[in-house]
Design an enzyme around this catalytic site. Structure first.
Site, PDB file in Angstrom:
ATOM      1  N   LYS A  13      -7.405  52.700  97.034  1.00  0.00           N
ATOM      2  CA  LYS A  13      -6.715  52.742  95.737  1.00  0.00           C
ATOM      3  C   LYS A  13      -6.351  51.348  95.228  1.00  0.00           C
ATOM      4  O   LYS A  13      -6.595  51.011  94.076  1.00  0.00           O
ATOM      5  CB  LYS A  13      -5.439  53.595  95.834  1.00  0.00           C
ATOM      6  CG  LYS A  13      -5.688  55.041  96.177  1.00  0.00           C
ATOM      7  CD  LYS A  13      -4.423  55.880  96.115  1.00  0.00           C
ATOM      8  CE  LYS A  13      -3.359  55.447  97.105  1.00  0.00           C
ATOM      9  NZ  LYS A  13      -3.767  55.608  98.512  1.00  0.00           N
ATOM     10  N   ARG A  88       4.017  60.185  94.088  1.00  0.00           N
ATOM     11  CA  ARG A  88       3.654  60.533  95.467  1.00  0.00           C
ATOM     12  C   ARG A  88       3.867  62.019  95.748  1.00  0.00           C
ATOM     13  O   ARG A  88       3.373  62.540  96.736  1.00  0.00           O
ATOM     14  CB  ARG A  88       4.518  59.732  96.455  1.00  0.00           C
ATOM     15  CG  ARG A  88       4.079  58.300  96.631  1.00  0.00           C
ATOM     16  CD  ARG A  88       4.873  57.624  97.720  1.00  0.00           C
ATOM     17  NE  ARG A  88       4.627  56.190  97.782  1.00  0.00           N
ATOM     18  CZ  ARG A  88       3.627  55.623  98.426  1.00  0.00           C
ATOM     19  NH1 ARG A  88       2.773  56.372  99.080  1.00  0.00           N
ATOM     20  NH2 ARG A  88       3.473  54.316  98.426  1.00  0.00           N
ATOM     21  N   ARG A 123      -8.812  46.749 109.379  1.00  0.00           N
ATOM     22  CA  ARG A 123      -8.151  45.929 108.368  1.00  0.00           C
ATOM     23  C   ARG A 123      -7.342  44.808 109.008  1.00  0.00           C
ATOM     24  O   ARG A 123      -6.702  45.004 110.036  1.00  0.00           O
ATOM     25  CB  ARG A 123      -7.236  46.828 107.516  1.00  0.00           C
ATOM     26  CG  ARG A 123      -6.775  46.155 106.236  1.00  0.00           C
ATOM     27  CD  ARG A 123      -6.534  47.143 105.128  1.00  0.00           C
ATOM     28  NE  ARG A 123      -5.407  48.038 105.349  1.00  0.00           N
ATOM     29  CZ  ARG A 123      -4.986  48.902 104.423  1.00  0.00           C
ATOM     30  NH1 ARG A 123      -5.608  49.004 103.270  1.00  0.00           N
ATOM     31  NH2 ARG A 123      -3.963  49.687 104.678  1.00  0.00           N
ATOM     32  N   ARG A 156      -1.579  45.038 110.801  1.00  0.00           N
ATOM     33  CA  ARG A 156      -0.275  45.603 110.460  1.00  0.00           C
ATOM     34  C   ARG A 156       0.007  46.813 111.333  1.00  0.00           C
ATOM     35  O   ARG A 156      -0.902  47.563 111.677  1.00  0.00           O
ATOM     36  CB  ARG A 156      -0.242  46.056 108.993  1.00  0.00           C
ATOM     37  CG  ARG A 156      -0.308  44.949 107.972  1.00  0.00           C
ATOM     38  CD  ARG A 156      -0.055  45.487 106.583  1.00  0.00           C
ATOM     39  NE  ARG A 156      -0.664  46.800 106.387  1.00  0.00           N
ATOM     40  CZ  ARG A 156      -0.361  47.608 105.375  1.00  0.00           C
ATOM     41  NH1 ARG A 156       0.541  47.267 104.496  1.00  0.00           N
ATOM     42  NH2 ARG A 156      -0.970  48.774 105.248  1.00  0.00           N
ATOM     43  N   ARG A 167       0.540  58.852 108.836  1.00  0.00           N
ATOM     44  CA  ARG A 167       0.568  58.649 107.379  1.00  0.00           C
ATOM     45  C   ARG A 167      -0.342  59.658 106.674  1.00  0.00           C
ATOM     46  O   ARG A 167      -0.024  60.135 105.584  1.00  0.00           O
ATOM     47  CB  ARG A 167       0.141  57.217 107.037  1.00  0.00           C
ATOM     48  CG  ARG A 167       1.179  56.169 107.454  1.00  0.00           C
ATOM     49  CD  ARG A 167       0.649  54.764 107.251  1.00  0.00           C
ATOM     50  NE  ARG A 167       0.556  54.428 105.843  1.00  0.00           N
ATOM     51  CZ  ARG A 167      -0.181  53.418 105.365  1.00  0.00           C
ATOM     52  NH1 ARG A 167      -0.901  52.681 106.196  1.00  0.00           N
ATOM     53  NH2 ARG A 167      -0.209  53.156 104.089  1.00  0.00           N
TER      54      ARG A 167
END
Length: 210
Positions: A13, A88, A123, A156, A167
Site C-alpha cells: 500500500k 482500518r 524487508r 523491524r 498482524r
C-alpha cells in the site's frame, strides 16, 4: 481522484500510494503522518490526540477522523488524495461518511498471506533516514547498508514472521470487512498480486481506468 488503499500489512500500500501520488499529482496521506503533524502544529484535535498519546492510550476513532477531515480540507487535497492506513475498521469508515468525506475508489491490493510473510521477512529498514529495502525485489547496492545515508539496515520487529502472522490475524478480523463495505457502495477495485512493482502499478492504473 480520492482513493483509499486497502490490503493486508505488507501488500504494498505505502509503495503504491507513493507512486500514485507522483503520477496523479495528489498527496498520499498516512494516519501516522497527519497525527504527528496535528500534534506538532497544536491544532485543537491535535492537542486532543496528544492527551491520549501522553496517557499511553489509543487515539479514539472520532479524534482520528477529526484530524483526517482537517487534513483533507487543506489546499493540498483540493484535487484529490490517497489514504493509506485509514480507515482500518468499519466504524472508522462509517465515521468518515458521517463527516462527509467522499471517495471515488477503494483499492484492494489482494496478496496471499504466505506471500506477505515471505515478502516482509525480506524487508530491511534504515534506522537513520527511514528508507526501506527488500532483499529480493529492491535490495540496497551494498548488502546491509543504506544507499542514502550509509547506516546499517535492520529488520523491524514488525517484520518478524511471528509478528507478521499476528498482524495478518488482526487485519482479517478488523480491516478485511471493509472490502464488503466498499463493494456494497460500488467503490471497490480489486487488484491481484503481481510479480513486480511496475506491473502492480500498471494493474492499479487499469483498475482505476487511468
Amino acid at each position: 481522484m480520492k482513493i483509499i488503499m486497502l490490503g493486508a500489512p505488507g501488500a504494498g500500500k505505502g509503495t503504491q500510494a507513493e507512486i500514485l501520488s507522483k503520477k496523479l499529482g495528489i498527496p498520499a496521506i498516512s494516519t501516522g503522518n497527519i497525527l504527528r503533524a496535528a500534534v506538532k502544529d497544536g491544532t485543537p484535535v491535535g492537542l486532543k490526540a496528544k492527551s491520549y498519546m501522553d496517557a499511553g492510550q489509543l487515539v479514539p476513532d472520532d479524534v482520528i477522523i477529526g484530524i483526517l477531515a482537517e487534513a483533507l480540507a487543506g489546499p493540498a487535497c483540493a484535487n484529490g488524495f490517497i489514504l493509506d492506513g485509514v480507515p482500518r475498521t468499519i466504524p472508522q469508515a462509517q465515521a468518515m461518511e458521517d463527516q462527509g468525506i467522499e471517495i471515488d475508489a477503494a483499492l484492494d491490493l489482494n496478496v496471499p498471506d504466505q506471500t506477505i510473510v515471505e515478502r516482509m521477512s525480506g524487508r530491511r529498514v534504515c534506522p537513520a533516514c527511514g528508507a526501506t529495502y527488500h532483499m529480493v525485489s529492491a535490495p540496497p547496492k551494498k548488502d546491509g547498508v543504506c544507499d542514502k545515508c550509509g547506516a546499517e539496515l535492520i529488520v523491524r520487529a514488525d517484520d518478524a514472521p511471528a509478528t507478521v502472522l499476528d498482524r495478518l490475524r488482526v487485519y482479517h478480523e478488523q480491516t478485511e470487512p471493509l472490502i464488503a463495505f466498499y463493494k456494497e457502495r460500488g467503490k471497490l477495485k480489486t487488484v491481484e498480486n503481481t510479480t513486480s512493482i511496475e506491473e502492480y502499478t500498471a494493474a492499479i492504473l487499469k483498475a482505476l481506468g487511468i
